[in-house]
Motif scaffolding. Structure first.
Motif, PDB file in Angstrom:
ATOM      1  N   TYR A 179       0.898  -1.574   0.070  1.00  0.00           N
ATOM      2  CA  TYR A 179      -0.022   0.007  -0.013  1.00  0.00           C
ATOM      3  C   TYR A 179       1.067   1.275   0.026  1.00  0.00           C
ATOM      4  CZ  TYR A 179      -4.370   2.528   1.042  1.00  0.00           C
ATOM      5  OH  TYR A 179      -4.992   3.692   0.998  1.00  0.00           O
ATOM      6  N   VAL A 180       0.452   1.813  -0.976  1.00  0.00           N
ATOM      7  CA  VAL A 180       1.554   3.560  -1.190  1.00  0.00           C
ATOM      8  C   VAL A 180       1.461   4.142  -1.265  1.00  0.00           C
ATOM      9  CG1 VAL A 180       3.318   4.589  -2.707  1.00  0.00           C
ATOM     10  CG2 VAL A 180       3.074   1.766  -2.517  1.00  0.00           C
ATOM     11  N   SER A 181       1.150   5.085  -0.377  1.00  0.00           N
ATOM     12  CA  SER A 181       0.594   6.709   0.131  1.00  0.00           C
ATOM     13  C   SER A 181       1.304   8.336  -0.110  1.00  0.00           C
ATOM     14  CB  SER A 181      -0.036   6.248   1.602  1.00  0.00           C
ATOM     15  OG  SER A 181      -0.487   7.800   1.687  1.00  0.00           O
ATOM     16  N   GLY A 182       0.826   8.472  -0.877  1.00  0.00           N
ATOM     17  CA  GLY A 182       1.295  10.110  -1.076  1.00  0.00           C
ATOM     18  C   GLY A 182       0.965  11.482  -0.121  1.00  0.00           C
ATOM     19  N   GLU A 183      -0.440  10.470   0.044  1.00  0.00           N
ATOM     20  CA  GLU A 183      -1.080  11.588   1.186  1.00  0.00           C
ATOM     21  C   GLU A 183      -0.774  11.400   2.249  1.00  0.00           C
ATOM     22  OE1 GLU A 183      -4.542  11.330  -0.082  1.00  0.00           O
ATOM     23  OE2 GLU A 183      -4.713  12.127  -2.079  1.00  0.00           O
ATOM     24  N   GLU A 184      -1.330  10.486   2.915  1.00  0.00           N
ATOM     25  CA  GLU A 184      -1.107  10.066   4.163  1.00  0.00           C
ATOM     26  C   GLU A 184       0.541   9.651   4.838  1.00  0.00           C
ATOM     27  OE1 GLU A 184      -5.468   8.578   5.513  1.00  0.00           O
ATOM     28  OE2 GLU A 184      -4.051   7.263   3.269  1.00  0.00           O
ATOM     29  N   SER A 185       0.655   9.778   6.453  1.00  0.00           N
ATOM     30  CA  SER A 185       1.433   9.099   7.110  1.00  0.00           C
ATOM     31  C   SER A 185       1.813   8.037   7.377  1.00  0.00           C
ATOM     32  CB  SER A 185       2.217   9.887   8.200  1.00  0.00           C
ATOM     33  OG  SER A 185       1.139   9.800   9.424  1.00  0.00           O
ATOM     34  N   LYS A 186       2.812   6.897   8.400  1.00  0.00           N
ATOM     35  CA  LYS A 186       2.677   5.866   8.370  1.00  0.00           C
ATOM     36  C   LYS A 186       1.131   5.452   9.696  1.00  0.00           C
ATOM     37  CE  LYS A 186       7.603   4.090   6.307  1.00  0.00           C
ATOM     38  NZ  LYS A 186       8.426   3.902   6.189  1.00  0.00           N
TER      39      LYS A 186
END
Length: 454
Positions: A123-130
């Motif tokens: 799951y790659v997110s560019g909007e949310e942190s881990k």
């Protein structure tokens, strides 16, 4: 050395021009030309030809290509499987769009939860942190052993991670946050979105890994970015519905591996999206009794009949020009029905504001609901309630006639299952249909239909 220049690119069709236009010469849309920085390098013709001529490929016979071992991944959600055409196809690129807060990231996390036991998911997110991803996973009970998260916006790093990590499924949330360092334009621009999607598409095909991509929408409701983005991907899914309401409809606008007529119905809860196996019951819940301006109809989405409530309101206008408004139904189609009511049936609406609403946030484009729209408007105009156990469907022609519709028996069976005892349909559809508990009435024109409804 590369030469940098500025060009204007249409966000709808991708038309490029060295100067700005108010109206795109390619597609005719207004205010869609956006300035982008484009790098161009003079190609060496001889070297280019020599490289291409040195490469030779052997075309394959299509009859020799085997698909016997092809299996789709089961998402664990029957509604989503129906829209995708049976499940997730290996090597497919799926674009998921919808309004903010409609449930795009939620359904991706739920897919991860359902596929955790057998597949490795990235799951790659560019909007949310881990940490934010962890909080959502806790809320949806998606703390999976095979779910790996990556917070990165550089698409080259993302692709390199995919090639080294070798996941079974990849989620990209969202494509508007990804960027290619070779381009000078900012993330979310037309060039960035197009090139990042092309890179993901090549990765999905080369490695046979399905990739889900979340796309933002603009103020018109379409996916932001160039229109060519929807041509690159294999499947385009749209979430519909009012985010203030619980109901959600997932619709396939494009699908290379299945039908685009199927829809999935969900309900948003504090634990995520819940599948609705009986959408007719959900859409008809809370229906008012003995109130004018409401009529139930049956629409068919793919292989699924759905009962929906159509509401119409006609009220005396306070202005010189009467107001018209429709929600969930085509505005131009509503204007056509109003013209037919005045010209062919004698129900005059020139001095009335008319409003039409499809309850539950459902959007219906099928002509079969014309009759129920007309019945709801006439009911409000005459302030006469329609019988509660009556359902009506049929297409209205310009001559005022009620024309036949397809899949009549399927609509009758669904109406019987939901307890309706009177079914109003076109007279031409009476042949070959039957009902055990309901009365079937065939009508030829609008006046006959309204007399049968009350």
């Amino acid at each position: 050395m590369a030469k940098i220049k500025s060009v204007y690119i249409c966000s709808e069709c991708g038309y490029e021009s060295p100067k700005w236009y108010g109206k795109c010469p390619g597609c005719g849309e207004w205010n869609t030309m956006n300035e982008e920085i484009k790098e161009t390098a003079k190609p060496t013709l001889k070297s280019g030809l020599s490289k291409v001529s040195s490469v030779s490929l052997n075309p394959a016979k299509i009859a020799e290509v085997s698909c016997e071992d092809e299996q789709r991944y089961d998402t664990g959600m029957e509604e989503l499987n129906r829209v995708l055409g049976g499940g997730i196809v290996k090597g497919s690129l799926v674009l998921l769009g919808g309004d903010p807060g409609i449930g795009k990231s939620t359904i991706l996390m739920q897919i991860c939860k359902n596929l955790n036991s057998t597949l490795k998911i990235l799951y790659v997110s560019g909007e949310e942190s881990k940490r934010q991803l962890k909080l959502r996973a806790d809320r949806l009970d998606a703390n999976c052993d095979n779910l790996y998260i990556l917070t990165e916006t550089n698409i080259e790093i993302v692709v390199s991670t995919i090639k080294n990590f070798l996941p079974d499924i990849v989620m990209i949330d969202s494509i508007q946050t990804m960027n290619l360092t070779e381009l000078n334009s900012s993330p979310g621009s037309i060039t960035q979105i197009r090139e990042c999607t092309n890179l993901l598409m090549r990765t999905a095909k080369d490695m046979d890994i399905p990739i889900f991509v979340v796309g933002h929408v603009n103020k018109e409701g379409s996916i932001a970015g160039p229109k060519v983005l929807e041509h690159i991907v294999d499947t385009v899914l749209y979430f519909e519905g009012d985010k203030q309401m619980a109901g959600r409809v997932l619709r396939a606008v494009k699908n290379r591996f299945g039908s685009t007529n199927e829809i999935g119905v969900f309900e948003m809860s504090d634990r995520g999206l819940r599948e609705v196996e009986n959408p007719s019951m959900m859409l008809l819940s809370g229906r008012p009794k003995n109130v004018s301006g409401t009529c139930v109809t049956c629409t068919v989405e793919g292989s699924r009949p759905i009962l929906a409530e159509i509401q119409g309101l006609a009220t005396q206008t306070m202005y010189g020009n009467p107001r018209r408004m429709s929600t969930g139904f085509d505005y131009n189609r509503m204007s056509l029905i109003l013209a037919v009511l005045e010209k062919r049936a004698g129900y005059y609406c020139s001095n009335f504001d008319v409003y039409v609403n499809v309850v539950g946030g459902l959007r219906i484009d099928e002509p079969a609901i014309d009759l129920s729209v007309a019945m709801s408007i006439i009911s409000s105009l005459k302030d006469t309630p329609i019988n509660e156990s009556t359902i009506a469907f049929g297409e209205i022609g310009l001559a005022g006639e009620i024309r036949s519709v397809a899949q009549t028996q399927m609509r009758i069976n669904e109406a019987e299952r939901m307890g309706f005892t009177r079914i109003i349909l076109p007279k031409f559809n009476l042949k070959g249909v039957s009902s055990n508990d309901a009365e079937i009435i065939g009508v030829r024109n609008i006046r006959e239909a309204f007399e049968a409804c009350i």
